[in-house]
Design an enzyme around this catalytic site. Structure first.
Site, mmCIF file in Angstrom:
data_model
loop_
_atom_site.group_PDB
_atom_site.id
_atom_site.type_symbol
_atom_site.label_atom_id
_atom_site.label_comp_id
_atom_site.label_asym_id
_atom_site.label_seq_id
_atom_site.Cartn_x
_atom_site.Cartn_y
_atom_site.Cartn_z
ATOM 1 N N HIS A 56 25.736 44.552 51.762
ATOM 2 C CA HIS A 56 26.644 43.687 50.989
ATOM 3 C C HIS A 56 27.369 44.505 49.917
ATOM 4 O O HIS A 56 26.911 44.618 48.780
ATOM 5 C CB HIS A 56 25.827 42.562 50.348
ATOM 6 C CG HIS A 56 26.659 41.471 49.757
ATOM 7 N ND1 HIS A 56 26.243 40.167 49.730
ATOM 8 C CD2 HIS A 56 27.878 41.475 49.162
ATOM 9 C CE1 HIS A 56 27.165 39.417 49.154
ATOM 10 N NE2 HIS A 56 28.169 40.194 48.788
ATOM 11 N N ASP A 303 25.476 43.658 46.516
ATOM 12 C CA ASP A 303 26.633 42.842 46.101
ATOM 13 C C ASP A 303 27.480 43.620 45.094
ATOM 14 O O ASP A 303 28.001 43.053 44.129
ATOM 15 C CB ASP A 303 26.199 41.484 45.531
ATOM 16 C CG ASP A 303 27.358 40.494 45.441
ATOM 17 O OD1 ASP A 303 28.487 40.831 45.868
ATOM 18 O OD2 ASP A 303 27.132 39.384 44.919
ATOM 19 N N HIS A 307 35.306 45.414 39.495
ATOM 20 C CA HIS A 307 36.457 44.668 38.975
ATOM 21 C C HIS A 307 37.205 45.524 37.962
ATOM 22 O O HIS A 307 36.588 46.215 37.149
ATOM 23 C CB HIS A 307 36.012 43.372 38.297
ATOM 24 C CG HIS A 307 35.622 42.302 39.259
ATOM 25 N ND1 HIS A 307 36.495 41.780 40.183
ATOM 26 C CD2 HIS A 307 34.439 41.647 39.448
ATOM 27 C CE1 HIS A 307 35.874 40.845 40.898
ATOM 28 N NE2 HIS A 307 34.619 40.760 40.486
ATOM 29 N N PRO A 321 33.649 36.978 38.449
ATOM 30 C CA PRO A 321 32.213 37.222 38.593
ATOM 31 C C PRO A 321 31.943 38.493 39.402
ATOM 32 O O PRO A 321 32.682 38.802 40.335
ATOM 33 C CB PRO A 321 31.729 35.979 39.343
ATOM 34 C CG PRO A 321 32.912 35.504 40.118
ATOM 35 C CD PRO A 321 34.136 35.909 39.333
HETATM 36 ZN ZN ZN Z 1 28.671 36.093 47.532
#
Ligand code: ZN
Length: 425
Positions: A56, A303, A307, A321
């Protein structure tokens, strides 16, 4: 191709031995090896693990190359001990066609620092309305096997069922971002005591648990493989435990940040702690840790969500987020699990490689095995300096924290991508 003789290394935490890498594979393992043509690396005190595999990762290319590129993300991954990453589909354009997944796959090959395995979108444009060209992506050069609308939930149960049915044909898997959208409208953080105190709209645990419950039942009904992204609540663990006991083909991941940080961080109003799903309570963290040790949660996945500064260093309500993860994941796992090397290898390399179908990854170093491996110094401690990260972004929640462990070297098919803790390219 250079040969490498790694001396006195503990293979997955075993007794010190020598390990010879030649022609892209592990050629020999044993005490007192000699190889006059090889470059010798003294690995006394170091642990060799199969190269880590991240199921991920957000690489942001195409579309947000200011936040990350396939190359910068690949470098961050190599420095974190990874040899393969699965790139999420929420790029711009979305990776919902054979053309886009092939582009990402090709960029990964060109960077050559890790194997970049694209994930395909489940629905066109991540819009949740009609299925993307799953078969075309599976048949493409990228050979996509994981499909996800991550960032969005596949909320429509009929579409989710169709996707699960479709991927069965090529042993694919649907990776769900479990978030019932109606229950999380306007959500800013975990719904609980802290959100009440701060007056912020909450993201209730049940919004995750309800989707996981629905989807394990759908997966059971159609007999397909389901993967749950970033499990974050104690209740989700119980749903997964129940499903696994029934024999449902479901796997699940937890992120490093959900294993370490709690919703108390929101009291700082520092948007670096804003993430989706949100940081939960200490009780959730304890349940996630236990589930990871036990195997109810199969893997750690980062994850990694870079950003740009303008999207992150603003008011909490407007911040995007997400957190960086690739360059710190092994340290967090070491902090949380301790030096349980076999468990770390299972949760961060072998199991994610199996789920993704990456046959040349997730294999313990042994003669004849592709030399995808990483060397860790478990005794080292390091202070995380955001400016020193290889990612193009700086949104790490671990800034200036001292973390255990350091990646000393990473090899991809026998070629170093990291040596002496530095990227080779
Ligand atoms: Zn997600």
């Amino acid at each position: 191709m250079t040969a490498y003789l790694i001396r006195n290394v503990c293979v997955v935490g075993g007794a010190p031995t020598d390990l010879l890498i030649r022609d892209g594979v592990v050629a020999e393992i044993g005490a007192g090896l000699t190889a006059p043509d090889a470059t010798v690396l003294d690995a006394t005190g170091l642990v060799a693990l199969p190269g880590l595999v991240d199921l991920h990762t957000h690489l942001r290319e195409p579309g947000r190359e200011d936040a990350e590129t396939v190359e910068s993300g690949s470098r961050a991954a190599a420095l974190g001990g990874y040899t393969a990453v699965c790139a999420m589909a929420n790029t711009s354009p979305v990776a919902d066609t054979a053309g886009v997944v092939e582009q990402v796959w090709r960029l990964g090959r060109e960077a050559g620092l890790v194997d970049v395995q694209p994930i395909g979108a489940v629905t066109v444009g991540l819009a949740g309305e009609r299925l993307a060209e799953l078969g075309a992506m599976a048949d493409s050069a990228a050979q996509v096997r994981i499909f996800s609308d991550d960032g969005h939930c596949v909320a429509d149960p009929k579409l989710m069922r169709r996707a699960l049915e479709y991927v069965k044909a090529f042993d694919g898997v649907v990776a769900q971002h479990a978030e019932e959208p109606r229950l999380t409208e306007g959500a800013q953080m975990h719904e609980g005591e802290v959100s009440t105190r701060l007056g912020l709209t909450g993201w209730p645990a049940v919004a995750e648990e309800a989707i996981i419950a629905r989807d394990v039942l759908l997966a059971e009904h159609v007999g397909s493989r389901l993967h749950i992204c970033h499990v974050s609540t104690a209740g989700s663990v119980e749903v997964l435990r129940h499903a696994k006991a029934r024999g449902v083909k479901v796997t699940a991941e937890v992120t490093p940040h959900h294993l370490l940080l709690t919703d108390e961080k929101a009291t700082t109003y520092d948007p670096v702690y804003k993430v989706n799903p949100p940081l939960r309570t200490a009780a959730d963290v304890a349940a996630l840790r236990a589930a990871l040790a036990e195997g109810v949660i199969d893997i750690v996945a980062t994850d990694h969500a870079p950003h740009a500064v303008e999207d992150k260093e603003c008011e909490w309500a407007y911040a995007r987020p997400g957190m960086l993860g690739l360059e710190t994941a092994l340290s967090i796992a070491l902090d949380v699990l301790g030096p349980q090397w076999d468990l770390i290898a299972e949760r961060m390399s072998r199991a994610p490689a199996r789920i993704a179908g990456l046959d040349s990854h997730g294999l313990d170093p042994a003669p004849g095995v592709p030399a995808n491996l990483t060397l860790v110094d478990p005794a080292a401690r390091r202070v995380v300096e955001p400016a020193e990260l290889a990612s193009r972004s700086r949104n790490t929640p671990y800034a200036r924290m001292t973390l255990p462990g350091r990646i000393v070297a990473t090899f991809l098919r026998g070629e170093p991508t990291v040596l002496d803790g530095k990227a080779v390219r």
